[in-house]
Write an enzyme that holds these catalytic residues in place. Sequence first.
Site, PDB file in Angstrom:
ATOM      1  N   LYS A 117       0.829  -1.213   0.000  1.00  0.00           N
ATOM      2  CA  LYS A 117       0.000   0.000   0.000  1.00  0.00           C
ATOM      3  C   LYS A 117       0.855   1.251   0.000  1.00  0.00           C
ATOM      4  O   LYS A 117       0.465   2.263  -0.574  1.00  0.00           O
ATOM      5  CB  LYS A 117      -0.953  -0.002   1.207  1.00  0.00           C
ATOM      6  CG  LYS A 117      -2.136  -0.925   1.008  1.00  0.00           C
ATOM      7  CD  LYS A 117      -3.334  -0.477   1.817  1.00  0.00           C
ATOM      8  CE  LYS A 117      -4.526  -1.388   1.568  1.00  0.00           C
ATOM      9  NZ  LYS A 117      -5.664  -1.118   2.450  1.00  0.00           N
ATOM     10  N   LYS A 199      -3.419 -10.345  -6.856  1.00  0.00           N
ATOM     11  CA  LYS A 199      -4.758 -10.669  -6.365  1.00  0.00           C
ATOM     12  C   LYS A 199      -5.789  -9.679  -6.904  1.00  0.00           C
ATOM     13  O   LYS A 199      -5.458  -8.522  -7.184  1.00  0.00           O
ATOM     14  CB  LYS A 199      -4.774 -10.721  -4.834  1.00  0.00           C
ATOM     15  CG  LYS A 199      -4.777  -9.398  -4.165  1.00  0.00           C
ATOM     16  CD  LYS A 199      -5.235  -9.475  -2.706  1.00  0.00           C
ATOM     17  CE  LYS A 199      -5.367  -8.046  -2.219  1.00  0.00           C
ATOM     18  NZ  LYS A 199      -5.944  -7.816  -0.958  1.00  0.00           N
ATOM     19  N   LYS A 202     -10.359  -4.376  -5.265  1.00  0.00           N
ATOM     20  CA  LYS A 202     -11.351  -3.383  -5.632  1.00  0.00           C
ATOM     21  C   LYS A 202     -10.741  -2.020  -5.922  1.00  0.00           C
ATOM     22  O   LYS A 202     -11.402  -1.142  -6.454  1.00  0.00           O
ATOM     23  CB  LYS A 202     -12.464  -3.265  -4.577  1.00  0.00           C
ATOM     24  CG  LYS A 202     -12.027  -3.079  -3.126  1.00  0.00           C
ATOM     25  CD  LYS A 202     -13.256  -2.957  -2.222  1.00  0.00           C
ATOM     26  CE  LYS A 202     -13.345  -3.606  -0.925  1.00  0.00           C
ATOM     27  NZ  LYS A 202     -12.634  -3.706   0.172  1.00  0.00           N
TER      28      LYS A 202
END
Length: 334
Positions: A117, A199, A202
């Site tokens: 992130k 992966k 969203k």
Amino acid sequence: METKEKRPVIFSGIQPSGMLTLGNYIGALRRFSELQDQYDCIYCVVDEHAITVRQNPADLRRRCLELTALYLASGLDPQKSILYCQSHVSAHAELAWILNCFTYMGELNRMTQFKDKSAKHADNINAGLFTYPVLMAADILLYQTSYVPVGADQKQHLELTRDIAQRFNGVYGDVFTVPEPLISKTGGRVMSLQEPERKMSKSDPEDTFISLIDDPDTIRRKIKRAVTDSESEIRFDPENKPGVSNLLNIISALTGESTDDICAGMAGQGYGALKTRVADCVIEALSPMQAEYKKLIADKEYLMKVQAESAEKAAYLAQKTLRKVQKKIGFAAR
Ligand code: AMP
Ligand code: TRP
């Protein structure tokens, strides 16, 4: 949710950071309702986790309601399970602060989600993003949770939660139940349709994931465009054929059929047929939930009532653990 005999507690959370994907559904959501008859289940909309990445206020507020509606549409019953928003129960933030003082920088530095992130949001590497796993530990430990149903990407956070709980218990006695992850064997990691080495997420571009509210035409189109490989054999081989293997995994997770059996059944057929089969399975799995979601999302008042009543139950349970922790630590008596 006061039952006579005490049942093990299940806790899980999902971030209201965008419409959920097929990955969220297979890895987490679809299993939630299966557990509610056997366990005391608590499912949280983790809005405090979501603000580690900048959110538009109106969107965040709307998504908390949408996620509550999805919880209900997936079959969760507010009479059986607690379905609430994290920010409605202040004990989460309070326990997180305490647990921050029992977590080492070195442990947090190793978290792969933090590394991913912070690479993705290089302009906003805030302290909350770094201590995110401690808030997650607080979520889980507040409720004396035994099992946490999550996707495989959360395994490392669960291990840290266990370490924090054991460390705290080692100093103060048995305060926390040490939780275990429940990660499904086939659906723990659904991959991106465009980059099957990553992966499904969203926060990635639209064509890489199936949204839980995509209509059948959109689902067919996205799956038709999914990346495969230059061979033509339907074979399960995640290393050399990540795209095809991901499609096989999706069918397997949704039907319960093993990937071997699916391959045997489709011997001699091409990728076009495989994709049609995937689309059929996904549409069949999502349609009933979508119909229910449409009804629920129109009734904002009902959704807010579920959130409020659940938050009250959650706060009562959370407060019990928090008071015990505060006492053990030596905070001033009230
Ligand atoms: P998040 O959207 O990050 O809040 O994730 C909510 C839940 O969905 C967690 O239990 C995740 O592990 C799970 N999850 C998210 N993405 C995937 C995926 N691609 N495959 C399987 N599980 C996933
Ligand atoms: N970190 C989880 C994710 O990104 C969401 C989450 C927050 C969670 N608190 C939790 C999951 C507690 C399980 C239990 O997917």
